[in-house]
Design a protein around this motif. Structure first.
Motif, PDB file in Angstrom:
ATOM      1  N   ARG A 124      10.293  13.558  -5.436  1.00  0.00           N
ATOM      2  CA  ARG A 124       9.042  12.993  -5.956  1.00  0.00           C
ATOM      3  C   ARG A 124       9.337  12.002  -7.076  1.00  0.00           C
ATOM      4  NH1 ARG A 124       3.994  16.228  -5.315  1.00  0.00           N
ATOM      5  NH2 ARG A 124       3.454  14.959  -7.101  1.00  0.00           N
ATOM      6  N   ILE A 125       8.642  10.893  -7.047  1.00  0.00           N
ATOM      7  CA  ILE A 125       8.888   9.828  -8.018  1.00  0.00           C
ATOM      8  C   ILE A 125       8.449  10.241  -9.416  1.00  0.00           C
ATOM      9  CG2 ILE A 125       8.251   7.469  -8.630  1.00  0.00           C
ATOM     10  CD1 ILE A 125       8.164   6.819  -5.696  1.00  0.00           C
ATOM     11  N   LEU A 155       0.828  -1.197   0.000  1.00  0.00           N
ATOM     12  CA  LEU A 155       0.000   0.000   0.000  1.00  0.00           C
ATOM     13  C   LEU A 155       0.869   1.257   0.000  1.00  0.00           C
ATOM     14  CD1 LEU A 155      -2.903   1.151   0.196  1.00  0.00           C
ATOM     15  CD2 LEU A 155      -2.535   1.227   2.662  1.00  0.00           C
ATOM     16  N   GLY A 156       1.912   1.253   0.804  1.00  0.00           N
ATOM     17  CA  GLY A 156       2.822   2.394   0.833  1.00  0.00           C
ATOM     18  C   GLY A 156       3.578   2.561  -0.469  1.00  0.00           C
ATOM     19  N   LEU A 157       3.947   1.461  -1.095  1.00  0.00           N
ATOM     20  CA  LEU A 157       4.688   1.528  -2.353  1.00  0.00           C
ATOM     21  C   LEU A 157       3.815   2.039  -3.487  1.00  0.00           C
ATOM     22  CD1 LEU A 157       7.532   0.817  -3.413  1.00  0.00           C
ATOM     23  CD2 LEU A 157       6.627  -1.396  -4.055  1.00  0.00           C
ATOM     24  N   ILE A 158       2.558   1.642  -3.497  1.00  0.00           N
ATOM     25  CA  ILE A 158       1.651   2.059  -4.573  1.00  0.00           C
ATOM     26  C   ILE A 158       1.231   3.519  -4.415  1.00  0.00           C
ATOM     27  CG2 ILE A 158      -0.663   1.690  -5.508  1.00  0.00           C
ATOM     28  CD1 ILE A 158      -0.264  -1.294  -4.926  1.00  0.00           C
ATOM     29  N   THR A 159       0.949   3.944  -3.190  1.00  0.00           N
ATOM     30  CA  THR A 159       0.395   5.280  -2.986  1.00  0.00           C
ATOM     31  C   THR A 159       1.441   6.352  -2.754  1.00  0.00           C
ATOM     32  OG1 THR A 159       0.155   4.907  -0.610  1.00  0.00           O
ATOM     33  CG2 THR A 159      -1.727   4.338  -2.034  1.00  0.00           C
ATOM     34  N   SER A 160       2.680   5.987  -2.587  1.00  0.00           N
ATOM     35  CA  SER A 160       3.702   6.965  -2.231  1.00  0.00           C
ATOM     36  C   SER A 160       4.217   7.709  -3.463  1.00  0.00           C
ATOM     37  CB  SER A 160       4.870   6.253  -1.555  1.00  0.00           C
ATOM     38  OG  SER A 160       5.919   7.143  -1.330  1.00  0.00           O
ATOM     39  N   ASN A 180       6.765  10.083  -2.682  1.00  0.00           N
ATOM     40  CA  ASN A 180       8.088  10.423  -2.193  1.00  0.00           C
ATOM     41  C   ASN A 180       8.988   9.190  -2.304  1.00  0.00           C
ATOM     42  OD1 ASN A 180      10.306  11.351  -0.856  1.00  0.00           O
ATOM     43  ND2 ASN A 180       9.192  12.069   0.939  1.00  0.00           N
ATOM     44  N   MET A 181      10.192   9.377  -2.827  1.00  0.00           N
ATOM     45  CA  MET A 181      11.072   8.243  -3.073  1.00  0.00           C
ATOM     46  C   MET A 181      11.550   7.595  -1.775  1.00  0.00           C
ATOM     47  SD  MET A 181      14.466   8.035  -5.366  1.00  0.00           S
ATOM     48  CE  MET A 181      13.750   7.497  -6.870  1.00  0.00           C
TER      49      MET A 181
END
Length: 100
Positions: free
Chosen positions: A91-92, A18-23, A25-26
């Protein structure tokens, strides 16, 4: 005890995804990826202790996963530092701005 380890591993895995999908910030994405690696390590150790064999397969494989996660963290943080120096942001969605 076996079920508790698997439930905790599944919870860590879901929170990491969930954190990887919604983040955006790198650094937060790298922390989420580390959470996923820790969930995998927890499941490896849990299954290794459940089967109670004389071989330490789960523990040894968990050590390799930890080493790979450390290398990933170093590479990812170096990329984030380079992105921050050039664009003043981590930012990614601005990651493609590092192209020549």
């Amino acid at each position: 005890m076996f079920e508790h380890g698997l439930i905790l591993g599944a919870y860590l895995l879901c929170v990491g995804f969930l954190g990887l999908i919604t983040s955006r910030n790198m650094v937060r994405a790298l922390m989420s990826l580390e959470s996923i690696f820790n969930a995998v390590n927890l499941n490896l150790i849990t299954f290794s202790n459940f089967f109670n064999n004389k071989q330490a397969g789960g523990e040894i494989f968990s050590t390799f996963v930890t080493a790979i996660a450390a290398a990933e963290a170093v590479t990812g943080l170096a990329t984030a530092l380079s992105l921050h120096r050039n664009r003043r942001s981590t930012r990614i969605d601005q990651f493609n701005l590092l192209k020549w």
